[in-house]
Design a protein around this motif. Structure first.
Motif, mmCIF file in Angstrom:
data_model
loop_
_atom_site.group_PDB
_atom_site.id
_atom_site.type_symbol
_atom_site.label_atom_id
_atom_site.label_comp_id
_atom_site.label_asym_id
_atom_site.label_seq_id
_atom_site.Cartn_x
_atom_site.Cartn_y
_atom_site.Cartn_z
ATOM 1 N N THR A 16 -21.206 49.964 -4.729
ATOM 2 C CA THR A 16 -20.884 49.244 -5.964
ATOM 3 C C THR A 16 -19.448 48.748 -5.912
ATOM 4 O OG1 THR A 16 -20.213 51.274 -7.107
ATOM 5 C CG2 THR A 16 -22.504 50.600 -7.335
ATOM 6 N N ASP A 19 -17.948 49.025 -11.779
ATOM 7 C CA ASP A 19 -18.626 50.126 -12.470
ATOM 8 C C ASP A 19 -19.983 49.652 -12.977
ATOM 9 O OD1 ASP A 19 -16.448 51.760 -12.066
ATOM 10 O OD2 ASP A 19 -15.619 51.497 -14.086
ATOM 11 N N LEU A 20 -21.025 50.416 -12.671
ATOM 12 C CA LEU A 20 -22.375 50.093 -13.126
ATOM 13 C C LEU A 20 -22.910 51.263 -13.952
ATOM 14 C CD1 LEU A 20 -23.844 48.526 -9.844
ATOM 15 C CD2 LEU A 20 -22.813 47.341 -11.799
ATOM 16 N N ALA A 21 -23.790 50.968 -14.878
ATOM 17 C CA ALA A 21 -24.284 51.981 -15.813
ATOM 18 C C ALA A 21 -25.762 52.276 -15.588
ATOM 19 C CB ALA A 21 -24.063 51.513 -17.248
ATOM 20 N N GLN A 22 -26.157 53.482 -15.968
ATOM 21 C CA GLN A 22 -27.567 53.860 -15.932
ATOM 22 C C GLN A 22 -28.386 52.829 -16.705
ATOM 23 O OE1 GLN A 22 -28.244 57.740 -17.560
ATOM 24 N NE2 GLN A 22 -30.458 57.660 -17.305
ATOM 25 N N ASP A 24 -28.921 49.737 -15.661
ATOM 26 C CA ASP A 24 -28.643 48.394 -15.138
ATOM 27 C C ASP A 24 -29.680 48.016 -14.089
ATOM 28 O OD1 ASP A 24 -26.435 48.168 -16.749
ATOM 29 O OD2 ASP A 24 -24.947 48.400 -15.149
ATOM 30 N N THR A 37 -28.727 56.511 -12.682
ATOM 31 C CA THR A 37 -27.473 57.205 -13.009
ATOM 32 C C THR A 37 -26.376 56.163 -13.139
ATOM 33 O OG1 THR A 37 -26.899 57.471 -10.674
ATOM 34 C CG2 THR A 37 -28.098 59.298 -11.717
ATOM 35 N N ASP A 38 -25.284 56.538 -13.788
ATOM 36 C CA ASP A 38 -24.082 55.701 -13.722
ATOM 37 C C ASP A 38 -23.578 55.715 -12.280
ATOM 38 O OD1 ASP A 38 -24.211 55.345 -16.470
ATOM 39 O OD2 ASP A 38 -22.722 56.905 -16.900
ATOM 40 N N VAL A 39 -23.017 54.583 -11.840
ATOM 41 C CA VAL A 39 -22.460 54.515 -10.484
ATOM 42 C C VAL A 39 -21.090 53.838 -10.574
ATOM 43 C CG1 VAL A 39 -22.824 53.868 -8.084
ATOM 44 C CG2 VAL A 39 -24.806 54.228 -9.583
ATOM 45 N N PRO A 40 -20.000 54.612 -10.507
ATOM 46 C CA PRO A 40 -18.669 54.003 -10.581
ATOM 47 C C PRO A 40 -18.390 53.104 -9.378
ATOM 48 C CG PRO A 40 -18.578 56.395 -10.902
ATOM 49 C CD PRO A 40 -19.937 56.076 -10.395
ATOM 50 N N ARG A 75 -27.134 57.613 -7.735
ATOM 51 C CA ARG A 75 -25.832 57.764 -7.086
ATOM 52 C C ARG A 75 -25.843 58.989 -6.179
ATOM 53 N NH1 ARG A 75 -20.574 59.785 -10.519
ATOM 54 N NH2 ARG A 75 -19.157 60.169 -8.756
#
Length: 530
Positions: A16, A19-22, A24, A37-40, A75
């Motif tokens: 990534t 920053d991407l969010a759960q 997306d 999951t969130d993926v920074p 993630r």
């Protein structure tokens, strides 16, 4: 703006860039992936489900093994993936082919180097002060400080600032009577006695390498007298390094003197007596084949293997193609990419030596209940480098794609041309100290988190992997590779970076580390250091 990057078509991990969010939805090569999951930014997520024991790949190579089932769009973390590297032996090696870069635009370029009588070329002209034992560190620093203040090299912003707070005024720097001497540099260290005989010999070999370096005009050496690193041992190391060594070398043994004051006065008198000749050196244009790069990373992040390291690798390949030398350090950060390193070695004996050095290093770590795969720091992990193989696959990019001409142990000299592997720890200062001992005359040092690391006698150019750290730590960073993340071609960044190298090697640009007086020296005592 690009949000993700799949580095190699074989990868089942995606990086990534933002920053991407759960929840997306990510589209990649016709595939729609919903993040679970969130993926920074700088971290990785799976492109497909991975079972327990399954292998995750990045840069086209295995970099981890799942210890928990992974969903598509999840993630990877230290809780669900552990380090993994495929077993390698010499029978796996196949002939290596590479396409050298087009260097026609650089073929007639030069930099202003310092040419020594034996034809070797430096990028600076320093007088060096060294102690053979830690007891003499103070005297080395006292001599340096006295000469710097007297000869106009000292600048002390903090002292001037403190003086201003109590109503005083700053002191104007003295004029420099020796304009072609770039400075007086002192090394300090914690060795020379109290360790093993091998430690004393390693230290003497390191100090001899620095004394013989073309960036050094001459040296003043302090000994106590009873240490393990005796003057005779140092002289033996000098002969081993260069049988024809003929630079001025002032030797002072403190236990031979009735007064430290008298010894220090003699040190000043004898050192200054050589400055007139040391100042006769002038920079002259030399071809780029006289460059010897050292490439290193520290404070790495998830962008290191995508931006700064590939750009440094392209610079390295260009210098090698032009007939110069480059040296890649940090063996713990080649853990996981051994097959690539072996395949690139020109000589069979270098393939075997690389494997032998790696296995010896791992055995030493195992004896202490550790592994060289323990290398990633908390900062590395926080910024996306969760296994040593992930870190290594990105770190190896600094060495470009050139064939490997030599594999060297710590403190061994590198060839003038080609890419060398130098066995050092990942420790920033131990590694840079080792690269300079190998003979590099410029260091390119990539960092994603920021570091002040420098060296006493060779300029260290700090290359940021991202614009945020370049701007936040502008007093540490010399060059920003962040535009690559935003779409600048790596080749264009490498063009800019090579220009920075030439300005630095010519003395036209002073690195941030030199401006800060960050002149680090730390030799590897061969205990386990990752």
């Amino acid at each position: 703006m690009q949000k993700i990057l799949r580095i190699d078509p074989k990868d089942n991990l995606i990086v990534t860039l933002r920053d991407l969010a759960q929840g997306d939805i990510i589209e990649n090569e016709g595939q729609r992936i919903q993040l679970v999951t969130d993926v920074p930014a700088k971290h990785k997520f799976t492109r497909e489900p991975v079972p327990v024991g399954g292998i995750v790949t990045l840069y086209g190579v295995p970099v981890g093994k799942a210890v928990a089932p992974l969903q598509s769009g999840e993630r990877i973390t230290v809780d669900n993936v552990v380090h993994y590297a495929a077993e390698v032996d010499l029978s796996d090696a196949v002939p290596y082919m590479w396409k050298a870069p087009d260097v026609s635009r650089w073929a007639n370029r030069t930099f202003d180097g310092v040419i020594r009588p034996d034809g070797r070329v430096g990028t600076a002209n320093y007088w060096l002060i060294i102690p053979l034992v830690f007891c003499e560190n103070r005297n080395a620093l006292k001599l340096r400080d006295a000469l710097e203040r007297t000869l106009g090299y000292a600048g002390d912003h903090l002292a001037d600032f403190a003086r201003s707070l109590v109503g005083g005024t700053g002191c104007a720097p003295a004029p420099r009577p020796f304009p072609h001497i770039d400075g007086i540099r002192a090394i300090t260290h914690n060795g020379g006695c109290g360790g093993t005989a091998q430690d004393a010999w390693t230290l003497c070999r390191m100090l001899a390498a620095y004394a013989d370096h073309p960036n050094v005009a001459g040296l003043t050496v302090f000994s106590l007298g009873c240490e393990k690193a005796q003057i005779g041992l140092f002289q033996e190391a000098l002969r081993e390094r260069n049988l024809g060594f003929d630079k001025p070398c002032i030797l002072l043994r403190q236990q031979d003197w009735s007064s430290e004051v008298k010894m220090m006065e003699e040190a000043v008198r004898k050192t200054l007596a050589h400055f007139k000749n040391a100042d006769l050196v002038e920079r002259r244009p030399v071809p780029l084949s006289k460059l010897k790069l050292g490439v290193k990373c520290g404070g790495s992040d998830g962008f290191s293997g995508i931006s700064a390291n590939p750009a440094i690798g392209e610079v390295s390949d260009r210098v090698v193609t032009l007939g110069g030398g480059s040296a890649l350090a940090e063996f713990p950060e080649l853990c996981g990419v051994e097959a690539n390193m072996i395949s690139r070695c020109i000589r069979k004996e270098d393939k075997a030596r690389f494997l032998e050095l790696m296995r010896r290093y791992e055995a030493a770590a195992n004896a202490c209940g550790a592994s060289i795969s323990d290398n990633p720091s908390p900062g590395n992990i926080h910024d996306g480098l969760i296994t040593d193989a992930i870190k290594s696959a990105g770190a190896a990019k600094k060495g470009g794609k050139a064939p490997i001409s030599a594999v060297l142990d710590y403190a061994e000299p590198m060839p003038d041309a080609g890419l060398s592997l130098v066995c050092t720890p990942g420790n920033d200062v131990e590694a840079v100290t080792g690269l300079v001992a190998a003979g590099v005359n410029v260091v390119l040092f990539s960092t994603g988190l920021g570091t002040p690391t420098g060296n006493p006698i060779v300029p260290v150019i700090k290359v940021a992997t991202n614009t945020a750290v370049a701007e936040r730590l502008s007093d540490l960073i010399d060059f920003d590779c962040g535009p690559i993340i935003d779409g600048e071609p790596i080749a264009a960044a490498a063009d800019r970076l090579l220009e920075k190298v030439l300005d630095t090697a010519s003395g036209r640009y002073s690195t941030k580390a030199d401006r800060l007086g960050q002149h680090d020296f730390l030799f590897w005592k061969r205990e386990v250091s990752l």
